[in-house]
Motif scaffolding. Structure first.
Motif: not given
Length: 449
Positions: A116, A147, A150-151, A153-156, A279-280
């Motif tokens: 993360t 994992q 996924v991280v 992809a979430q933040i491009d 949060k990111m």
């Protein structure tokens, strides 16, 4: 929150000095004894706490505290200066290589939040104008690669991975750097494997990656919740690899703060970032001077203003200020204000950046601004008529029952919202009054008017 208990204990220690025109050496000794107990209770390393108290006492005697006009403030200033030094003295920045890409290697034990944190660090560096890429070099932990993907992809942010069984982490790291060069990425963040405990196999692998890819930064990700164990972990990794910095995660949890206060003194390794939320964007640059001020409840305007400038709509803030000045703050404004303030993070963190706000933090401890809370408040407010939103004083028993039914909540929840609204309005008036009374001390924030 981290340091909260320490802050209360330190305030108690200095309370006996405040208001005194003159203080004796016994007064200082009593206060410092309480400070020492507070540090040990916060899980600060014993030798670190002892040295800290000795330095403060020597400076207090050397600066003629006993003859000063405001001896309590002189002692607090000395403590603040020493806390700043204990936490690292000055901000330690990420070293950016003049020749791209800059290679950052994240290391640490399992469960510290490395994966993360890799995403959070990518987001932080992208805000600085960088173009990062993540490399999945943990081939052991089940779903570790997935994992990170996924991280990413979430933040491009692109993720380089090799999911072939038995793939070599060292070769993955090398191939990831070559791919970054091909894609013109200027930052490569390598997410390495961890273990439940430090072992020779793990360290050998990390040392091999270090030797082959020659990272510009090796950053240890460590859980602040494990206290002095975090210091021991930092010592072990530093001895094996030579760390460039530490990222302390879960600083928004129940960490007592001992790790942050001990790591630099024990290992010589600076803290570079702290994780402040899930949060990111929940990664905060570590400023020793600002953290020392927060611990002593002296405020942290610099961080607060930076957060406000990056998160708050200036035009919306001006409109809200005008409404506060005219005393026409409504429940619609309350909802809009909450949506603005929640961008700054947890309310307790926000109040922690204002001097002397410890008591208000306790009063608003149950006032949470998460998505569920805001959606529920929005449902209640939208179930009111325009007149009710403008003047909640007209809300009698039957109106409150109707609103509860319309929003799918209870009368008790409606009552709670009205109470929160009144508390918030009272708080903002108080802040507005303080801002007028102490010009230059308080920044112009959207909730102050």
């Amino acid at each position: 929150m981290a340091f909260e208990n320490l802050t209360h204990k330190l305030q108690e220690a200095f309370a006996s000095l405040k208001g005194k025109g003159k203080i004796s050496e016994d007064d200082v000794n009593l206060a410092l004894r309480q400070v020492r107990f507070a540090l040990l209770e916060a899980d600060v390393n014993f030798a670190v706490a002892k040295g800290f108290i000795t330095r403060i006492k020597d400076k207090a005697l050397g600066e003629e505290v006993f003859g000063s006009l405001n001896p309590a403030q002189t002692v607090i200033k000395i403590v603040n200066d020493e806390l700043t030094e204990l936490l690292g003295g000055t901000e330690s920045r990420i070293m950016i290589s003049p020749k791209a890409p800059t290679i950052i290697m994240l290391v640490g034990l399992q469960g510290a939040g490395k994966t993360t944190t890799a995403g959070k660090l990518s987001v932080h560096l992208r805000k600085q104008g960088k173009n990062p890429m993540l490399v999945a070099a943990d081939v052991y932990r089940p779903a570790a690669i997935k994992q990170l993907q996924v991280v990413g992809a979430q933040i491009d942010i692109p993720v380089f991975a090799n999911e072939t069984p038995g793939a070599n982490p060292v070769e993955i790291a090398k191939a990831g750097i070559e791919e970054a060069k091909r894609l013109f990425k200027d930052i490569v963040i390598i997410d390495t494997a961890g273990r439940l405990a430090i072992d020779e196999t793990l360290m050998d692998e990390l040392a091999n990656i270090k030797r082959e890819v020659k990272p510009h930064e090796i950053l240890l990700v460590v859980d602040a919740m494990i206290g002095q164990d975090a210091v021991g972990t930092a010592e072990a990794f530093n001895n094996y690899l030579g760390l460039d910095g530490v990222i302390l995660t879960k600083m928004d949890g129940d960490a007592r703060g001992g790790a942050a206060l001990s790591i630099k003194a024990v290992t010589g390794t600076p803290i570079k970032f702290t994780g402040t939320s899930e949060k990111m964007d929940g990664l905060e640059v570590f400023h020793p001077d600002r953290m020392a001020s927060r611990i002593l409840d002296l405020g942290d305007f610099k961080t607060l203003i930076e957060n406000v400038q990056s998160s708050i709509d200036e035009e919306e803030a001006k409109k809200m200020a005008e409404k506060m000045a005219k005393n026409s703050f409504t429940l619609d404004d309350f909802l809009a204000q909450m949506n603005q303030i929640r961008k700054l993070g947890p309310l307790q963190n926000l109040l922690g950046m204002l001097p002397g706000m410890g008591k208000l933090k306790d009063q608003l401890a149950g006032f949470d601004l998460d998505n569920k809370e805001v959606r529920q408040i929005e449902a209640i407010i939208k179930s009111m008529t325009m007149a009710e939103r403008t003047d909640p004083n007209i809300l009698n028993g039957s109106r409150r029952k109707r609103i509860a039914a319309g929003s799918g909540t209870t009368v008790q929840r409606v009552n709670q919202l009205i109470k929160q609204f009144e508390e918030a309005r009272k708080f903002m008036k108080q802040m507005q009054s303080m801002s007028k009374g102490k010009k230059g001390m308080f920044p112009k924030l959207p909730f102050m008017g």
